[in-house]
Design a protein around this motif. Sequence first.
Motif, PDB file in Angstrom:
ATOM      1  N   MET A   1      -8.954 -17.270  -9.951  1.00 19.62           N
ATOM      2  CA  MET A   1      -8.487 -16.822  -8.642  1.00 19.62           C
ATOM      3  C   MET A   1      -9.668 -16.698  -7.673  1.00 19.62           C
ATOM      4  SD  MET A   1      -6.666 -13.194  -7.567  1.00 19.62           S
ATOM      5  CE  MET A   1      -5.085 -13.614  -8.327  1.00 19.62           C
ATOM      6  N   ASN A   2      -9.446 -17.159  -6.449  1.00 17.84           N
ATOM      7  CA  ASN A   2     -10.440 -16.973  -5.403  1.00 17.84           C
ATOM      8  C   ASN A   2     -10.172 -15.609  -4.767  1.00 17.84           C
ATOM      9  OD1 ASN A   2     -11.804 -16.948  -2.864  1.00 17.84           O
ATOM     10  ND2 ASN A   2     -12.018 -19.177  -3.015  1.00 17.84           N
ATOM     11  N   ILE A   3     -10.917 -14.587  -5.230  1.00 20.60           N
ATOM     12  CA  ILE A   3     -10.675 -13.216  -4.799  1.00 20.60           C
ATOM     13  C   ILE A   3     -10.886 -13.051  -3.303  1.00 20.60           C
ATOM     14  CG2 ILE A   3     -11.494 -10.839  -5.007  1.00 20.60           C
ATOM     15  CD1 ILE A   3      -9.848 -11.682  -7.367  1.00 20.60           C
ATOM     16  N   THR A   4     -11.959 -13.612  -2.790  1.00 16.50           N
ATOM     17  CA  THR A   4     -12.260 -13.469  -1.361  1.00 16.50           C
ATOM     18  C   THR A   4     -11.135 -14.028  -0.513  1.00 16.50           C
ATOM     19  OG1 THR A   4     -14.642 -13.612  -1.805  1.00 16.50           O
ATOM     20  CG2 THR A   4     -13.907 -14.017   0.455  1.00 16.50           C
ATOM     21  N   ARG A   5     -10.621 -15.193  -0.892  1.00 13.50           N
ATOM     22  CA  ARG A   5      -9.527 -15.802  -0.139  1.00 13.50           C
ATOM     23  C   ARG A   5      -8.245 -14.975  -0.279  1.00 13.50           C
ATOM     24  NH1 ARG A   5      -8.532 -21.940  -1.424  1.00 13.50           N
ATOM     25  NH2 ARG A   5     -10.635 -21.974  -0.497  1.00 13.50           N
ATOM     26  N   ALA A   6      -7.988 -14.477  -1.487  1.00 12.51           N
ATOM     27  CA  ALA A   6      -6.777 -13.682  -1.720  1.00 12.51           C
ATOM     28  C   ALA A   6      -6.789 -12.398  -0.913  1.00 12.51           C
ATOM     29  CB  ALA A   6      -6.646 -13.366  -3.209  1.00 12.51           C
ATOM     30  N   PHE A   7      -7.967 -11.813  -0.696  1.00 11.09           N
ATOM     31  CA  PHE A   7      -8.077 -10.582   0.082  1.00 11.09           C
ATOM     32  C   PHE A   7      -7.753 -10.806   1.561  1.00 11.09           C
ATOM     33  CE2 PHE A   7     -11.174  -8.348  -3.016  1.00 11.09           C
ATOM     34  CZ  PHE A   7     -10.108  -7.744  -3.661  1.00 11.09           C
ATOM     35  N   GLN A   8      -7.744 -12.054   2.005  1.00 13.56           N
ATOM     36  CA  GLN A   8      -7.423 -12.368   3.394  1.00 13.56           C
ATOM     37  C   GLN A   8      -5.943 -12.670   3.590  1.00 13.56           C
ATOM     38  OE1 GLN A   8      -9.875 -11.860   5.530  1.00 13.56           O
ATOM     39  NE2 GLN A   8     -11.157 -11.414   3.736  1.00 13.56           N
ATOM     40  N   ALA A   9      -5.167 -12.643   2.516  1.00 17.41           N
ATOM     41  CA  ALA A   9      -3.742 -12.963   2.606  1.00 17.41           C
ATOM     42  C   ALA A   9      -3.018 -11.936   3.472  1.00 17.41           C
ATOM     43  CB  ALA A   9      -3.121 -13.008   1.211  1.00 17.41           C
ATOM     44  N   ALA A  10      -2.017 -12.390   4.215  1.00 21.10           N
ATOM     45  CA  ALA A  10      -1.239 -11.492   5.072  1.00 21.10           C
ATOM     46  C   ALA A  10      -0.334 -10.583   4.249  1.00 21.10           C
ATOM     47  CB  ALA A  10      -0.407 -12.309   6.057  1.00 21.10           C
ATOM     48  N   ASP A  11       0.095 -11.059   3.097  1.00 19.82           N
ATOM     49  CA  ASP A  11       1.007 -10.295   2.236  1.00 19.82           C
ATOM     50  C   ASP A  11       0.200  -9.262   1.437  1.00 19.82           C
ATOM     51  OD1 ASP A  11       2.810  -9.316   0.404  1.00 19.82           O
ATOM     52  OD2 ASP A  11       3.591 -11.278  -0.186  1.00 19.82           O
ATOM     53  N   PRO A  12       0.454  -7.953   1.636  1.00 16.90           N
ATOM     54  CA  PRO A  12      -0.304  -6.942   0.903  1.00 16.90           C
ATOM     55  C   PRO A  12      -0.130  -7.013  -0.613  1.00 16.90           C
ATOM     56  CG  PRO A  12       1.529  -5.943   2.085  1.00 16.90           C
ATOM     57  CD  PRO A  12       1.410  -7.347   2.574  1.00 16.90           C
ATOM     58  N   SER A  13       1.021  -7.539  -1.076  1.00 15.63           N
ATOM     59  CA  SER A  13       1.231  -7.652  -2.520  1.00 15.63           C
ATOM     60  C   SER A  13       0.248  -8.651  -3.131  1.00 15.63           C
ATOM     61  CB  SER A  13       2.672  -8.063  -2.828  1.00 15.63           C
ATOM     62  OG  SER A  13       2.941  -9.373  -2.349  1.00 15.63           O
ATOM     63  N   LEU A  14      -0.117  -9.670  -2.370  1.00 14.40           N
ATOM     64  CA  LEU A  14      -1.100 -10.633  -2.857  1.00 14.40           C
ATOM     65  C   LEU A  14      -2.493 -10.005  -2.914  1.00 14.40           C
ATOM     66  CD1 LEU A  14       0.022 -13.890  -0.989  1.00 14.40           C
ATOM     67  CD2 LEU A  14       0.490 -13.213  -3.361  1.00 14.40           C
ATOM     68  N   ARG A  15      -2.807  -9.182  -1.926  1.00  7.96           N
ATOM     69  CA  ARG A  15      -4.094  -8.498  -1.926  1.00  7.96           C
ATOM     70  C   ARG A  15      -4.147  -7.471  -3.057  1.00  7.96           C
ATOM     71  NH1 ARG A  15      -2.641  -7.984   3.504  1.00  7.96           N
ATOM     72  NH2 ARG A  15      -2.763  -5.691   3.446  1.00  7.96           N
ATOM     73  N   LEU A  16      -3.013  -6.818  -3.303  1.00 14.44           N
ATOM     74  CA  LEU A  16      -2.934  -5.858  -4.405  1.00 14.44           C
ATOM     75  C   LEU A  16      -3.169  -6.555  -5.735  1.00 14.44           C
ATOM     76  CD1 LEU A  16      -2.154  -2.823  -5.038  1.00 14.44           C
ATOM     77  CD2 LEU A  16       0.143  -3.703  -5.517  1.00 14.44           C
ATOM     78  N   HIS A  17      -2.545  -7.716  -5.906  1.00  9.59           N
ATOM     79  CA  HIS A  17      -2.712  -8.493  -7.133  1.00  9.59           C
ATOM     80  C   HIS A  17      -4.163  -8.930  -7.301  1.00  9.59           C
ATOM     81  CE1 HIS A  17      -1.653 -11.137 -10.453  1.00  9.59           C
ATOM     82  NE2 HIS A  17      -2.303 -12.129  -9.852  1.00  9.59           N
ATOM     83  N   GLU A  41      -9.340  -3.122   4.532  1.00  9.33           N
ATOM     84  CA  GLU A  41      -7.979  -3.081   3.983  1.00  9.33           C
ATOM     85  C   GLU A  41      -7.115  -2.014   4.667  1.00  9.33           C
ATOM     86  OE1 GLU A  41      -4.647  -3.717   2.581  1.00  9.33           O
ATOM     87  OE2 GLU A  41      -6.231  -5.070   1.888  1.00  9.33           O
ATOM     88  N   PRO A  42      -5.983  -2.427   5.304  1.00  8.14           N
ATOM     89  CA  PRO A  42      -5.137  -1.464   6.012  1.00  8.14           C
ATOM     90  C   PRO A  42      -4.105  -0.767   5.124  1.00  8.14           C
ATOM     91  CG  PRO A  42      -4.335  -3.675   6.392  1.00  8.14           C
ATOM     92  CD  PRO A  42      -5.586  -3.817   5.570  1.00  8.14           C
ATOM     93  N   ASP A  43      -3.825  -1.334   3.953  1.00  7.42           N
ATOM     94  CA  ASP A  43      -2.748  -0.807   3.108  1.00  7.42           C
ATOM     95  C   ASP A  43      -3.294   0.237   2.131  1.00  7.42           C
ATOM     96  OD1 ASP A  43       0.246  -1.569   2.109  1.00  7.42           O
ATOM     97  OD2 ASP A  43      -1.034  -1.060   0.403  1.00  7.42           O
ATOM     98  N   PHE A  44      -2.674   1.416   2.114  1.00  5.32           N
ATOM     99  CA  PHE A  44      -3.135   2.511   1.252  1.00  5.32           C
ATOM    100  C   PHE A  44      -3.132   2.110  -0.217  1.00  5.32           C
ATOM    101  CE2 PHE A  44      -1.920   5.952  -1.625  1.00  5.32           C
ATOM    102  CZ  PHE A  44      -2.988   6.824  -1.451  1.00  5.32           C
ATOM    103  N   PHE A  45      -2.063   1.483  -0.678  1.00  6.55           N
ATOM    104  CA  PHE A  45      -1.944   1.151  -2.101  1.00  6.55           C
ATOM    105  C   PHE A  45      -2.975   0.099  -2.519  1.00  6.55           C
ATOM    106  CE2 PHE A  45       2.266   2.735  -0.867  1.00  6.55           C
ATOM    107  CZ  PHE A  45       2.400   3.772  -1.787  1.00  6.55           C
ATOM    108  N   VAL A  46      -3.252  -0.815  -1.624  1.00 11.83           N
ATOM    109  CA  VAL A  46      -4.281  -1.805  -1.931  1.00 11.83           C
ATOM    110  C   VAL A  46      -5.650  -1.123  -1.995  1.00 11.83           C
ATOM    111  CG1 VAL A  46      -5.413  -3.935  -1.207  1.00 11.83           C
ATOM    112  CG2 VAL A  46      -2.944  -3.666  -0.879  1.00 11.83           C
TER     113      VAL A  46
END
Length: 205
Positions: A1-17, A41-46
């Motif tokens: 997985m490309n972590i850096t790219r995944a952290f830029q995803a609009a979907d917070p569930s993808l960033r959480l994963h 990161e704007p999402d608390f759970f992430v």
Amino acid sequence: MNITRAFQAADPSLRLHAALAAGTDADPAYLVPLMERMGDEPDFFVRDMLTWAITRYPVSETFPLLIEVLNDPQARSQARSQALHTLSKIQAPGTWEVLTTPMLHHPDVAFRTAAWRVAVAVVPHAERAALAVELVAELGRGDEDTQRSLSRALAELDDEVRPLLATVIAHAQATQAYLDDPEGGIAGHLHEARRVAALGPFAQN
């Protein structure tokens, strides 16, 4: 997985994963992206998952990076607050030494409350009384959530806090009495309030 790219995803569930994967694999290559994501990161759970992921790495690697973020005046307040939150989970030796008094009274609420959590978690026994004085000075400041956080922090310093609270209560009661009866003099009201605070339920006997 490309972590850096995944952290830029609009979907917070993808960033959480992505954060979950980074913590599960604990690949050293993921550590810097995890640290960088804390400030954005704007999402608390992430953000919570980012902290969990960082705690999965050796303290010898994470502690210096967290301190670097904490001490960086250019870092976003969120990044510094999250660094404090993560330090409260790690509780690494040397954490107390990097905390400063201004951090306990920081104007940013998230940063200030995070500093309280870290401080009560790592304070040496010899410094508990001094920390209690600093935290009691925060009484009445902030909204209900902030005051609740302060109460939880103060509760961790039980024996050191109780006499300070009695003094604060006595002073507040004396001031109220003085407002109602200025002719009575503040000294007399303060003496009576201290007596009541010291005797508690026996004060009326």
